[in-house]
Design a protein around this motif. Structure first.
Motif, PDB file in Angstrom:
ATOM      1  N   UNK A 166     -10.270  32.793-127.396  1.00 55.97           N
ATOM      2  CA  UNK A 166     -11.398  32.632-128.362  1.00 55.97           C
ATOM      3  C   UNK A 166     -11.376  33.175-129.659  1.00 55.97           C
ATOM      4  N   UNK A 167     -11.679  32.418-130.683  1.00 53.41           N
ATOM      5  CA  UNK A 167     -11.706  32.932-131.785  1.00 53.41           C
ATOM      6  C   UNK A 167     -12.887  32.601-132.749  1.00 53.41           C
ATOM      7  N   UNK A 168     -13.867  33.514-133.306  1.00 55.43           N
ATOM      8  CA  UNK A 168     -14.916  33.149-134.082  1.00 55.43           C
ATOM      9  C   UNK A 168     -14.929  33.990-135.395  1.00 55.43           C
ATOM     10  N   UNK A 169     -15.474  33.597-136.364  1.00 54.60           N
ATOM     11  CA  UNK A 169     -15.801  33.879-137.759  1.00 54.60           C
ATOM     12  C   UNK A 169     -16.892  34.685-138.052  1.00 54.60           C
ATOM     13  N   UNK A 170     -17.273  35.766-138.167  1.00 59.93           N
ATOM     14  CA  UNK A 170     -18.439  36.228-138.683  1.00 59.93           C
ATOM     15  C   UNK A 170     -18.518  35.812-140.105  1.00 59.93           C
ATOM     16  N   UNK A 171     -17.868  35.569-140.966  1.00 61.61           N
ATOM     17  CA  UNK A 171     -17.832  35.280-142.409  1.00 61.61           C
ATOM     18  C   UNK A 171     -18.225  33.811-142.607  1.00 61.61           C
ATOM     19  N   UNK A 172     -17.526  32.890-141.881  1.00 62.99           N
ATOM     20  CA  UNK A 172     -17.723  31.525-142.303  1.00 62.99           C
ATOM     21  C   UNK A 172     -18.685  30.696-141.158  1.00 62.99           C
ATOM     22  N   UNK A 173     -18.743  30.935-140.056  1.00 62.87           N
ATOM     23  CA  UNK A 173     -19.256  30.487-138.999  1.00 62.87           C
ATOM     24  C   UNK A 173     -19.953  31.322-137.824  1.00 62.87           C
ATOM     25  N   UNK A 174     -20.777  32.250-138.056  1.00 62.31           N
ATOM     26  CA  UNK A 174     -21.395  32.871-137.126  1.00 62.31           C
ATOM     27  C   UNK A 174     -22.095  31.868-136.156  1.00 62.31           C
ATOM     28  N   UNK A 175     -22.366  32.362-134.890  1.00 60.15           N
ATOM     29  CA  UNK A 175     -23.153  31.613-133.880  1.00 60.15           C
ATOM     30  C   UNK A 175     -24.661  31.801-134.177  1.00 60.15           C
ATOM     31  N   UNK A 176     -24.982  33.038-134.933  1.00 61.18           N
ATOM     32  CA  UNK A 176     -26.437  33.051-135.424  1.00 61.18           C
ATOM     33  C   UNK A 176     -26.151  34.152-136.328  1.00 61.18           C
ATOM     34  N   UNK A 177     -27.114  33.834-137.302  1.00 66.51           N
ATOM     35  CA  UNK A 177     -27.677  35.003-138.532  1.00 66.51           C
ATOM     36  C   UNK A 177     -29.054  35.372-138.151  1.00 66.51           C
ATOM     37  N   UNK A 178     -29.698  36.518-138.083  1.00 73.04           N
ATOM     38  CA  UNK A 178     -30.905  37.131-137.927  1.00 73.04           C
ATOM     39  C   UNK A 178     -31.293  37.826-139.093  1.00 73.04           C
ATOM     40  N   UNK A 198     -27.950  40.322-139.460  1.00 73.35           N
ATOM     41  CA  UNK A 198     -26.822  40.426-138.522  1.00 73.35           C
ATOM     42  C   UNK A 198     -26.222  39.258-138.341  1.00 73.35           C
ATOM     43  N   UNK A 199     -24.969  39.133-138.359  1.00 71.43           N
ATOM     44  CA  UNK A 199     -24.282  37.808-138.060  1.00 71.43           C
ATOM     45  C   UNK A 199     -23.761  38.227-136.538  1.00 71.43           C
ATOM     46  N   UNK A 200     -23.772  37.079-135.786  1.00 70.02           N
ATOM     47  CA  UNK A 200     -23.450  37.231-134.341  1.00 70.02           C
ATOM     48  C   UNK A 200     -22.530  36.186-133.976  1.00 70.02           C
ATOM     49  N   UNK A 201     -21.440  36.866-132.984  1.00 64.08           N
ATOM     50  CA  UNK A 201     -20.466  35.747-132.275  1.00 64.08           C
ATOM     51  C   UNK A 201     -20.715  36.126-130.869  1.00 64.08           C
ATOM     52  N   UNK A 202     -20.963  35.055-130.177  1.00 57.30           N
ATOM     53  CA  UNK A 202     -20.920  35.021-128.765  1.00 57.30           C
ATOM     54  C   UNK A 202     -19.671  34.728-128.233  1.00 57.30           C
ATOM     55  N   UNK A 203     -19.236  35.670-127.578  1.00 59.93           N
ATOM     56  CA  UNK A 203     -17.801  35.303-126.642  1.00 59.93           C
ATOM     57  C   UNK A 203     -17.956  35.626-125.230  1.00 59.93           C
ATOM     58  N   UNK A 204     -18.635  34.489-124.679  1.00 60.23           N
ATOM     59  CA  UNK A 204     -18.826  34.905-122.957  1.00 60.23           C
ATOM     60  C   UNK A 204     -19.805  35.743-122.889  1.00 60.23           C
TER      61      UNK A 204
END
Length: 126
Positions: free
Chosen positions: A11-23, A30-36
């Motif tokens: 899996x690959x996710x970007x905290x810069x361009x497409x975090x799962x959530x920004x709170x 905080x920028x979040x990436x959910x990986x399982x």
């Protein structure tokens, strides 16, 4: 176990361009990436941020109850545990901060930290 191997994929996710959530909260986000089962987060805390002033009003606990495992990219963060022990973290430092602490930004540079254990529910309105 072949079943497990088949269901496990890179899996690959970007905290810069497409975090799962920004709170966002006062003086921080905080920028979040959910990986399982793992949530990796990047916190950016502005000068003047403290847990007590900026997050406590949201979560309504006496101290931060999140268990942090962090790597500090920049800035300086002072942490005081409920038992009175204290530490200051800066660029290149890693740390484990158990539940039961207050923290604040030291100086005039934002704190950027990567957190591997404590941000899934951090600053979530209950």
């Amino acid at each position: 176990n072949l079943d497990m191997a088949a269901s496990t994929k890179m899996q690959k996710k970007s905290l810069d361009s497409s975090p799962d959530e920004t709170r966002s909260f006062e003086k921080g986000k905080i920028d979040l990436a959910n990986l399982g089962d793992v949530t990796i987060g990047r916190g950016v805390l502005e000068p003047g941020w403290s847990w007590e002033k900026c997050v406590k009003p949201i979560v309504k606990t006496n101290s931060c109850q999140a268990p942090h495992t962090q790597y500090f990219v920049s800035g300086r963060l002072k942490v005081v545990m409920d038992d009175g022990s204290e530490e200051e973290f800066g660029p290149g430092d890693t740390g484990v901060i158990p539940p039961g602490h207050n923290a604040w930004v030291v100086g005039n540079e934002p704190v950027v930290a990567i957190d591997f254990t404590g941000l899934r529910d951090y600053a979530k309105k209950s």
